[in-house]
Scaffold this motif. Structure first.
Motif, short mmCIF file in Angstrom:
data_model
loop_
_atom_site.label_atom_id
_atom_site.label_comp_id
_atom_site.label_asym_id
_atom_site.label_seq_id
_atom_site.Cartn_x
_atom_site.Cartn_y
_atom_site.Cartn_z
N GLY A 1 -6.74 -7.60 -2.85
CA GLY A 1 -7.20 -6.98 -4.08
C GLY A 1 -6.06 -6.78 -5.05
N VAL A 2 -6.34 -5.89 -5.99
CA VAL A 2 -5.38 -5.64 -7.08
C VAL A 2 -4.91 -4.20 -6.97
CG1 VAL A 2 -5.24 -5.41 -9.59
CG2 VAL A 2 -6.38 -7.39 -8.58
N LEU A 3 -3.64 -3.96 -7.31
CA LEU A 3 -3.10 -2.61 -7.15
C LEU A 3 -3.58 -1.65 -8.25
CD1 LEU A 3 -1.26 -4.15 -5.16
CD2 LEU A 3 0.50 -2.47 -5.71
N VAL A 4 -3.92 -0.43 -7.82
CA VAL A 4 -4.24 0.66 -8.75
C VAL A 4 -3.48 1.89 -8.27
CG1 VAL A 4 -6.55 -0.23 -9.32
CG2 VAL A 4 -6.28 1.35 -7.39
N ASN A 5 -3.36 2.91 -9.13
CA ASN A 5 -2.64 4.15 -8.76
C ASN A 5 -1.25 3.87 -8.21
OD1 ASN A 5 -4.80 5.86 -9.40
ND2 ASN A 5 -5.75 5.45 -7.40
N SER A 6 -0.64 2.77 -8.68
CA SER A 6 0.64 2.37 -8.10
C SER A 6 1.71 2.21 -9.17
CB SER A 6 0.49 1.07 -7.31
OG SER A 6 -0.42 1.24 -6.26
N ILE B 1 -5.56 -0.15 -3.51
CA ILE B 1 -5.92 -1.57 -3.62
C ILE B 1 -7.41 -1.63 -3.93
CG2 ILE B 1 -5.97 -3.83 -2.46
CD1 ILE B 1 -3.16 -2.84 -2.45
N GLN B 2 -7.76 -2.44 -4.92
CA GLN B 2 -9.16 -2.53 -5.31
C GLN B 2 -9.59 -3.97 -5.44
OE1 GLN B 2 -11.54 -0.84 -5.20
NE2 GLN B 2 -11.37 1.21 -6.04
N ASN B 3 -10.82 -4.23 -5.00
CA ASN B 3 -11.47 -5.48 -5.35
C ASN B 3 -12.17 -5.22 -6.68
OD1 ASN B 3 -13.12 -7.63 -5.73
ND2 ASN B 3 -14.13 -7.52 -3.73
N THR C 1 0.82 -1.22 0.00
CA THR C 1 0.00 0.00 0.00
C THR C 1 0.84 1.27 0.00
OG1 THR C 1 -0.12 0.09 2.42
CG2 THR C 1 -1.83 -1.19 1.32
N VAL C 2 2.14 1.12 -0.27
CA VAL C 2 3.06 2.25 -0.08
C VAL C 2 2.71 3.46 -0.97
CG1 VAL C 2 4.84 1.59 -1.74
CG2 VAL C 2 5.49 2.75 0.39
N HIS C 3 2.07 3.20 -2.11
CA HIS C 3 1.71 4.32 -2.99
C HIS C 3 0.52 5.11 -2.46
CE1 HIS C 3 4.05 1.60 -5.53
NE2 HIS C 3 4.42 2.68 -6.19
N GLY C 4 -0.10 4.60 -1.41
CA GLY C 4 -1.30 5.25 -0.88
C GLY C 4 -1.03 6.08 0.36
N ILE C 5 0.24 6.28 0.70
CA ILE C 5 0.59 7.06 1.91
C ILE C 5 0.14 8.51 1.73
CG2 ILE C 5 2.47 7.92 3.37
CD1 ILE C 5 4.11 5.51 2.51
N THR C 6 -0.55 9.05 2.74
CA THR C 6 -0.90 10.47 2.65
C THR C 6 -0.37 11.26 3.84
OG1 THR C 6 -3.04 10.01 3.65
CG2 THR C 6 -2.96 10.10 1.24
N TYR C 7 0.16 10.58 4.84
CA TYR C 7 0.85 11.27 5.93
C TYR C 7 1.67 10.23 6.68
CZ TYR C 7 -2.86 9.42 8.98
OH TYR C 7 -3.71 8.59 9.66
N ASN D 1 0.64 -1.49 -10.97
CA ASN D 1 -0.80 -1.56 -11.26
C ASN D 1 -1.16 -2.93 -11.84
OD1 ASN D 1 -1.46 0.93 -10.32
ND2 ASN D 1 -1.38 1.95 -12.31
N GLY D 2 -2.27 -3.47 -11.35
CA GLY D 2 -2.76 -4.74 -11.87
C GLY D 2 -2.21 -5.95 -11.14
N MET D 3 -1.21 -5.73 -10.31
CA MET D 3 -0.61 -6.84 -9.57
C MET D 3 -1.49 -7.19 -8.37
SD MET D 3 3.31 -6.92 -8.22
CE MET D 3 4.26 -7.08 -9.71
#
Length: 831
Positions: free
Chosen positions: A384-389, A366-368, A256-262, A393-395
């Motif tokens: 789930g599958v990675l998005v915005n990463s 991460i998306q289902n 989830t490292v691409h989803g860090i916001t703080y 993506n897609g992994m």
RNA sequence: GCCCUGGUGGCGGAAUCGGUAGACGCGUCGGACUUAAAAUCCGAUUGGGCGAAUAACUCAGUGCCAGUUCAAGUCUGGCCCAGGGCACCA
């Protein structure tokens, strides 16, 4: 033979004889295989309670059973005799804790002897005696030399009521394990043992413990708390002083490292001041001060709303180049991981709560695919599958964990990391009644261990126990001042004593060689007797004592003092003794005093009852009627022996030709063999003493019934009866230790029944002479037919089909199928 | 929230492999012995239906709902409840 059963008389008599003859002494050398049966040793609190009675009776029956089966059994007892209650009692009564302890030990020893327990008292171990704690200190020094003991300034758990610090394991729901008062944080310099060095092996080796219950093993595994993840380092882009700093975080969700916001650091985080801007300084300082004041309970309350303040500085995410703010919040714990958390509010519920409260941004990564979510209302924590990463993506997220961490390793800003929750064991106690920590402080030479030849460091006698809020040891005039073993100059003794759990982490080794005054134990002797074959005690030690002892064994093995790596091969955690559905306790007033039971009914009744109603691992509900029932049963057994004593011959009981007996005699002989087999198996298989005792009753009932049908006994009858009654005595001898010994002697025996070998059974005789064929129609029981054991399947089928009952039910219907289970059952399926 | 253990009569609890559910005991009820009591012994004791109150018969029944099977307390899936452990552990 007396016709009436007088337990009070016979129990005292035999206890004396056994003691004088040394009946339960265990030689170290023997041709027999060894068996080590051990109960968790008690704290000498004053009197035995029913929990002790249950614990020690279980172990005693096991020890006696194994002895009868031909083992050389070690069954020792001792006292976990350091600890706070002695000191508290001393304060209250102005007495010396030693005096209080010694008196309690004397009283409880008397009670143990009254229970008829087969201890080898020559091996008694008392942890508060210098000849024991000398070796506790010696072992401390070995661990110190090995680098497994260290001193550090740390935030520690402080119990104000007990005026001492506590180990993590001794804090239960933020409260002191002993006095239940709230635990505070204090910053103190304290002694620790590096149990964390053994975290992995303590976890791994749980798999070797096939003789332990899953409950205890999972409790330990949870406590060790292994998790696999990654460390990522985030460069700080705007430190106020221009320092080049990085904030490392530990995460189990590198995906989830691409989803860090703080990013959050703990209020106690070491670099926090360097990470705080001038404008935010005041708010951060206030927040940190508040966090420090909070008790463990307040801080850990899950109901509490999360709080935090921004530091004013920012980090860069090396994966995305994004810049995000740094915060401090007390939901980050300084002792775990790196003390800093990367926050991904979309995929972590805690980060989500925090982000919602402070309006921090959300970024879904991460998306289902079947059921996409914007994570506006809740975090999505499922796979789930990675998005915005970017390239990921897609992994699938499980694969991405590895791929992303590998990238961080490649590019130098992270690595794989295994993390444990287990903390080092804090062992200093600011109390008097414990083993003094054998070190001195010298102004010139610093911390110096006391040389081994100066052990033991004795507890001083010139202390004032009435002091409040500090260790009485500090009032001694002779203890504190000493000389440095290194330079001979003035030095000060360590005044902290050791956690009593250190004393109890090795006592089971000392029993193997209790009188050794050169070493804590000889290597040969512990290697011979250990590991403990069967350990029995309460579940409350699932983590504390059992984890510490496992650690000690491994550490001592690494010191070369012994050659095995687990101390307790099999563990039986007995249930609690309840009365009216709740735990016996003085405050509830529902205790039962063992002395009263011994006095009114005798120890054999107490032993029989405490084993009778529930399997050992389950809680046991005490009932006065149940005790009465057991007493009546023993009377019934006694009358059976006494009223037939003249017709019983020990020689006949030992064996005779069982073939061509009269039918009723054959049946009785079979019942005896069935009982031997059943009882032996029930004890061997998880110590199911409750069913063992029901089998005593069944056999007793069978003998009574048989006897009731005979007015005159012929020779064959006498032989069969001798065999049945004497076997019953032997089978009951591990439980009703006094009654069976008395009966055995009244029947003319010379030696002790407790030296007799265990009964053997004959497989052919351990079953009924005929079988009861169960006849079912469509799976429902319709008839029972007595049949010969030798009947073939076809014969059984014919028998079943000829049953009038079956004929009636199958009349006019089609028989679809017939199932025959040999020697047991026929099921006829009709339509 | 995660993990472990357990759920069977009025009660404690039995029941190797799937094969007679409720062993053994406690309690309760009834009876024998006794002038009486204690002690002891004998019998009954899962629930419902049909009997006349016995016997016989019959249906239901091991937390709940499904499934597998000739047959399920026992095996499989899903749930519920109780006890215990861990828990802002990233």
């Amino acid at each position: 033979m007396k016709q009436n059963y007088f337990p009070q008389e016979i129990e005292k008599k035999w206890q004396k004889i056994w003691e004088e003859s040394g009946a339960f002494k265990t030689p170290d050398k023997s041709d027999k295989p060894k068996y080590y049966a051990l109960s968790m040793f008690p704290y000498p609190s004053g009197k035995l309670h029913m929990g002790h009675v249950r614990n020690y009776t279980i172990t005693d029956v096991i020890a006696r059973f194994k002895k009868a089966q031909g083992y050389n059994v070690l069954h020792p007892m001792g006292w976990d005799s350091f600890g706070l209650p002695a000191e508290n009692a001393a304060m209250k009564h102005g007495a010396d804790p030693e005096k209080w302890t010694v008196e309690n030990i004397a009283y409880m020893t008397k009670q143990l002897k009254m229970l008829g327990l087969s201890y080898d008292w020559d091996r008694e171990v008392t942890t508060c005696k210098p000849d024991y704690y000398k070796w506790t200190q010696w072992l401390f020094l070995q661990l110190y030399k090995k680098g497994l003991v260290y001193k550090k300034e740390a935030a520690v758990n402080w119990c104000d009521k007990c005026a001492t610090v506590l180990a993590n394991e001794q804090v239960i729901d933020g409260k002191c394990w002993r006095c239940d008062s709230e635990v505070e944080k204090k910053y103190l310099s304290q002694w620790f043992i590096k149990i964390t060095d053994y975290a992995e092996v303590l976890l791994e080796d749980l798999d070797k413990l096939t003789g332990w219950g899953d409950n205890v093993k999972t409790m330990q595994a949870n406590w060790i708390g292994k998790s696999q993840g990654a460390i990522f380092r985030f460069p700080v882009v705007d430190t106020p002083n221009g320092d080049k700093l990085e904030v490392p975080v530990y995460t189990t969700r590198p995906d989830t490292v691409h989803g860090i916001t703080y990013l959050v650091v703990a209020p106690e985080y070491k670099d926090i001041e360097k990470l705080t801007t001038q404008e935010n300084k005041e708010a951060v300082e206030t927040y940190r001060a508040n966090a420090r004041k909070m008790t463990e309970i307040e801080r850990l309350s899950t109901e509490r709303v999360k709080t935090g303040v921004p530091l004013g500085t920012h980090c860069k995410n090396p994966f995305t180049g994004e810049i995000f703010p740094l915060w401090t919040a007390d939901y980050a714990l300084v002792e775990y991981g790196t003390g800093a958390v990367m926050a991904v509010p979309t995929h972590d519920t805690r980060d989500f709560d925090f982000a919602k409260k402070y309006n921090l941004p959300l970024k879904v990564v991460i998306q289902n695919p079947e059921n996409p979510s914007d994570c506006k209302d809740a975090a999505y924590t499922e796979p789930g599958v990675l998005v915005n990463s970017g390239e990921f993506n897609g992994m699938k997220n499980e694969e991405a964990k590895k791929a992303i961490t590998e990238k961080a390793v490649r590019e130098g800003f992270g690595e794989f990391k295994t993390q444990y929750r287990l903390r080092d064991w804090l062992i200093s106690r600011q109390r008097y009644w414990g083993a003094p920590i054998p070190v001195v402080y010298c102004e010139k030479c610093g911390i110096q261990p006391v040389p081994e030849d100066q052990l033991p460091v004795l507890l001083p006698k010139d202390v004032d126990f009435s002091v409040v809020g500090k260790s009485p040891i500090l009032t001694s005039k002779t203890f504190i001042e000493t000389t440095c073993p290194c330079c001979g100059g003035k030095a000060r003794r360590e005044t902290d004593t050791m956690d009593t759990f250190i004393c109890s982490s090795w006592y089971y080794l000392r029993y193997a060689d209790a009188k050794n005054d050169k070493m804590p134990f000889s290597k040969d002797k512990v290697n011979h007797w250990l590991p403990v074959d069967q350990y029995v005690g309460g579940i409350e030690h699932a983590i504390l004592h059992l984890l510490y002892s496992r650690f000690f064994t491994k550490a001592l093995r690494d010191l070369g003092l012994l050659d095995f790596d687990e101390p307790f091969k099999n563990l039986l955690t007995q249930g609690m003794v309840l009365k009216d559905g709740s735990k016996m306790s003085k405050s509830k007033g529902n205790t039962v005093d063992p002395d009263e039971i011994f006095e009114n009914y005798g120890a054999d009744t107490a032993r029989l009852f405490i084993l009778s109603d529930s399997p050992p691992a389950r809680d046991f509900d005490w009932s006065d009627a149940g005790v009465e029932g057991c007493y009546k049963f023993l009377n019934r057994v006694w009358r059976l022996v006494a009223s037939n004593a003249d017709d019983i011959s020990l020689a006949d009981a030992a064996g005779f030709n069982y073939s061509s007996l009269k039918k009723d005699n054959d049946d009785l002989v079979r019942n005896v063999h069935i009982a031997i087999k059943g009882i032996t198996n029930d004890i061997s298989n998880d110590f199911q003493f409750n069913t063992v005792i029901s089998k005593y009753r069944e056999l007793t009932n069978a003998i009574y019934e048989w006897r009731g049908k005979k007015s005159e006994l012929d020779d064959e009858d006498k032989k069969v009866m001798s065999f049945a009654i004497v076997t019953l005595m032997k089978l009951m001898s591990p439980v009703a230790v006094h009654l069976t010994e008395e009966a055995w002697h009244d029947l003319g025996a010379e030696g002790s029944i407790h030296d007799e070998p265990w009964c053997e059974w004959d497989e052919n005789l351990a079953k009924a002479s005929s079988i009861t064929l169960v006849v079912q129609v469509n799976g429902k029981l319709k008839d029972k037919i007595e049949a010969d054991e030798a009947c073939s399947e076809d014969e059984l089928k014919t028998l079943a089909l000829n049953s009038p009952k079956v004929k009636e039910l199958t009349d006019g219907k089609t028989i679809v199928k017939t199932i025959v289970v040999p020697k047991k059952l026929v099921n006829i399926v009709v339509k």
